[in-house]
Design an enzyme around this catalytic site. Structure first.
Site, short mmCIF file in Angstrom:
data_model
loop_
_atom_site.label_atom_id
_atom_site.label_comp_id
_atom_site.label_asym_id
_atom_site.label_seq_id
_atom_site.Cartn_x
_atom_site.Cartn_y
_atom_site.Cartn_z
N ARG A 130 -2.65 9.47 30.29
CA ARG A 130 -2.74 10.79 29.59
C ARG A 130 -2.82 12.06 30.55
O ARG A 130 -3.29 12.08 31.22
CB ARG A 130 -3.90 10.88 28.50
CG ARG A 130 -3.89 9.97 27.36
CD ARG A 130 -5.51 9.44 26.77
NE ARG A 130 -6.13 8.73 27.83
CZ ARG A 130 -7.33 7.98 27.24
NH1 ARG A 130 -7.85 8.53 26.25
NH2 ARG A 130 -7.91 7.51 28.36
N ARG B 269 -6.94 0.37 3.13
CA ARG B 269 -6.26 1.66 2.93
C ARG B 269 -5.96 2.35 4.36
O ARG B 269 -5.19 3.17 4.35
CB ARG B 269 -6.87 2.39 2.09
CG ARG B 269 -6.89 1.97 0.64
CD ARG B 269 -8.08 2.53 -0.23
NE ARG B 269 -7.84 3.90 -0.46
CZ ARG B 269 -8.46 5.01 -1.11
NH1 ARG B 269 -9.65 4.53 -1.57
NH2 ARG B 269 -8.03 6.13 -1.26
N ASP C 155 -4.67 6.34 -5.04
CA ASP C 155 -5.41 5.50 -5.82
C ASP C 155 -4.57 5.13 -7.00
O ASP C 155 -4.09 6.18 -7.55
CB ASP C 155 -6.65 5.74 -6.33
CG ASP C 155 -7.56 4.32 -6.63
OD1 ASP C 155 -7.21 4.20 -7.87
OD2 ASP C 155 -8.32 3.72 -6.11
N ASP D 215 -14.55 6.86 1.10
CA ASP D 215 -14.34 8.14 1.18
C ASP D 215 -15.26 8.79 2.23
O ASP D 215 -14.66 9.88 2.59
CB ASP D 215 -14.60 8.59 -0.19
CG ASP D 215 -13.30 8.11 -1.33
OD1 ASP D 215 -12.32 8.58 -0.95
OD2 ASP D 215 -13.72 7.34 -1.90
#
Length: 674
Positions: A377, A479, A495, A584
């Site tokens: 990096r 998800r 959803d 969430d």
């Protein structure tokens, strides 16, 4: 003739010498700027001073030479990265580390460190699969280190890590092993092979850690200019009127008002003067946390993580023999330079030093960059927010692929997004939602993640964009898996029960393009601290502020899928699978911890508000206490070590949103439909 030539040559050399002296070249040459350390290239100390601030006003002959010090043999003799580390064992994605278990009784802190490593992305239970074998040293009461393990192999591909000074390291038979120890002296440190750690206090937090203490964004008139680390502990501060040397009490002029602070109190000053002898290395972290610019006077110890951290952006290293010049330079430093240095101290503290877990992970990331070699990096990833611990090389080594560096690079995200629609129970195909999303001019593809027990439908609606179906594993965390089929930077997480119009999708994506590192969503929750329960809670009640957006309808960068899957501890992802409402909150925790910023809310039609999901009962908002399995916000806060969520009172609307003008003049007309 030869005599004339010698005279001409002598005159030319004399004239050149006078010209260089007049231009001031020689004083600048004595103050060099450090190059980045490279593996296998030994470098002396001091390697640099700040040439712009500390110009020399003395002649070379006026400075006394340092007293000669007897040289000490470095760890492992002539070992370097190329000779004593076998990179052929480091195959696959990421650095795999095997941690030797302790044979005898260990302290609670030691046990928690081992548990943290076992739950990280680096850990493997098989020594044969490991690229690096880690031996954690804890100094015993007898002064003896742990015994050499069976797979020692003369120390090859081993790292001996001591977070606190251990006298046993001086007699430990290291062989070809690397050493990561706190504040190693420069005469035994092997640049590019060993790793210099900070000198941590015994009570340093395992994870999370306290935030930086800098509250003012520029030097405040009431803040002392200097703080001096005292030998007996604590700090002594001197006011801004100080015009002499405040560090020895023998100044010819009045150093101004002074105050002495206890050992536990962080210094409240602009600059922290730290003498270079070893016992004062512990003050270095105190200065960083306080936002006090460290001024190191000829340090005899290696600065922590100096291989990757550019300390010229956060600290000043000066010659202790030029103290009056140091004081004059600090008093004349431009406020913009002071602000930049103080801001960098706060970033470095939070990114690499605020917890034991971050110190260990930074050590492992440095070794991983060595394995990558030329493809490691760049320095910008290490020395600018959010830091290298949150810019995983397994995702990319290009700055343009991350959501954090568009401003520095003068670039912008691409103008397309991928819609990822999660279908759980009851498993009905979201036909209307697919048509609405496919109608967006910015949509590149639609991915349906089928996690329902019902069989896949045989037919799907025809759309103007490609549509693909992914079979999930019936876990909510599916998800946020980094699917290779996602071809764009932007992801619209949906959803099957969500209801959006094309205009709402278009406007939200345009907003996200201006804030690619943040989440942009429609439905919001807010968190709060409940004094009565002594715990965190969250609510979906409409209020004047929010701190979370629901991922049932939100835009974010696809890189957060990689962080969610590979950077979060497995225990947190398991918690989200067991309590679906936690997913969430966990995603919002992750993005807030990385960016230190709140999400962004965009308008959502009233016809959709009634269908918005509500959180379960939370502490202080229901008649009964929340069950432990549902109280995910407190479990997540404990897992992160702090509360990362940031509240906001901002909502972004289109320019003519609800203005009394013709609807034909509005670009996003359907946003105002009842």
């Amino acid at each position: 003739m030869q005599s004339w030539r010698r005279k001409s040559l002598w005159l030319a050399l004399s004239a050149s010498w006078l010209l260089l002296s007049f231009l001031g070249i020689f004083p600048l040459l004595r103050l060099a700027v450090p190059p980045r350390s490279r593996p296998g290239v030994p470098q002396g100390w001091p390697r640099w001073l700040d040439a712009d601030l500390l110009q020399s006003f003395s002649q070379p002959g006026e400075l006394l030479e340092d007293a000669p010090q007897p040289p000490q043999a470095p760890h492992g003799g002539s070992c370097n990265w190329g000779a004593c580390f076998d990179t052929s064992k480091c195959r696959g994605d990421g650095l795999k580390v095997f941690v030797y278990p302790e044979a005898g009784p260990i302290s609670e802190t030691h046990r928690r460190i081992l548990a943290s490593l076992e739950g990280s992305r680096y850990h493997t239970f098989s020594p044969a699969e490991a690229c690096l074998l880690l031996l954690l040293i804890s100094d015993t009461s007898t002064g003896e280190c742990s015994s050499v393990p069976l797979q020692w192999n003369r120390g090859r591909n081993h790292l001996v890590l001591g977070l606190h000074p251990a006298t046993c390291l001086r007699t430990f038979q290291l062989g070809q092993a690397m050493v990561a120890e706190a504040s190693p002296t420069v005469d035994i440190f092997r640049p590019g092979f060993d790793v210099a750690l900070p000198l941590l206090p015994k009570a340093h937090p395992l994870r999370g850690g306290a935030s930086g203490q800098l509250r003012q964004h520029s030097p405040h008139p009431g803040v002392a200019l200097l703080a001096l680390a005292e030998e007996r502990g604590g700090w002594r501060t001197a006011g801004t009127n100080s015009s002499a040397c405040p560090w020895d009490g023998r100044c010819e002029q009045d150093p101004g008002p002074e105050q002495t602070h206890s050992r536990e109190t962080l210094p409240n000053a602009t600059f922290c003067l730290i003498p270079g002898h070893l016992p004062d290395a512990s003050r270095f972290l105190q200065a960083l946390q306080a936002g006090c610019i460290p001024v190191l006077l000829s340090p005899r110890w290696e600065l922590p993580f100096s291989e990757v951290i550019d300390w010229t952006k956060a600290a000043i290293v000066a010659d202790e023999r030029l103290r009056l010049q140091v004081l004059a330079a600090l008093q004349e430093m431009p406020p913009a330079r002071v602000l930049a240095l103080r801001q960098q101290t706060q970033f470095l503290w939070d990114a690499y030093f605020s917890s034991v877990e971050k110190v260990i992970h930074t050590t492992l990331e440095i070794i991983q960059d060595r394995v990558f070699g030329a493809s490691a990096r760049p320095s910008l990833l290490w020395n600018s927010p959010p830091g290298a611990l949150l810019a995983l090389p397994t995702f990319s080594r290009s700055l343009h692929d991350f959501p954090f560096y568009h401003l520095q690079q003068g670039s912008c995200p691409e103008g397309r997004f991928s819609a990822l629609i999660w279908v759980g129970a009851p498993g009905q195909p979201p036909l209307k939602l697919i048509q609405a999303v496919a109608g967006s001019q910015h949509c590149a593809q639609i991915l349906v993640l089928w996690s329902s027990e019902r069989p896949l439908p045989s037919t799907w609606p025809e759309t103007a964009v490609p549509l693909a179906v992914i079979e999930g594993h019936r876990k909510v965390s599916d998800r946020f898996f980094p699917y290779s089929t996602i071809s764009t930077d932007a992801v619209l997480s949906l959803d099957a029960q969500s209801s959006l119009s094309t205009s709402e999708v278009d406007f939200a994506f345009v907003v996200w393009q201006s804030f690619p590192e943040r989440m942009v969503g429609f439905l919001t929750w807010s968190h709060f601290w409940d004094e009565a329960q002594g715990s965190w809670g969250y609510t979906a009640e409409r209020a004047n502020e929010f701190s979370m957006v629901l991922t049932t309808a939100a835009f974010y960068h696809r890189y957060y899928h990689t962080l969610f899957t590979h950077a979060l501890p497995k225990a947190l992802r398991t918690l989200a699978d067991e309590a679906p409402t936690c997913v969430d909150i966990l995603m919002n925790f992750l993005v807030a911890a990385v960016t230190k910023l709140p999400p962004i809310k965009v308008p959502y039609g009233k016809r959709h508000q009634e269908a918005a999901p509500l959180p379960p009962e939370v502490p202080g908002r229901g008649p009964e206490p929340q069950p432990a399995t549902q109280d995910c916000i407190n479990q997540l806060a404990a897992g992160f070590g702090h509360m990362p969520l940031v509240s906001s009172r901002l909502r972004l609307d289109p320019v003519l949103f609800k203005d009394p003008v013709s609807v034909q003049r509005k670009k996003y007309r359907s946003l105002e439909k009842p």
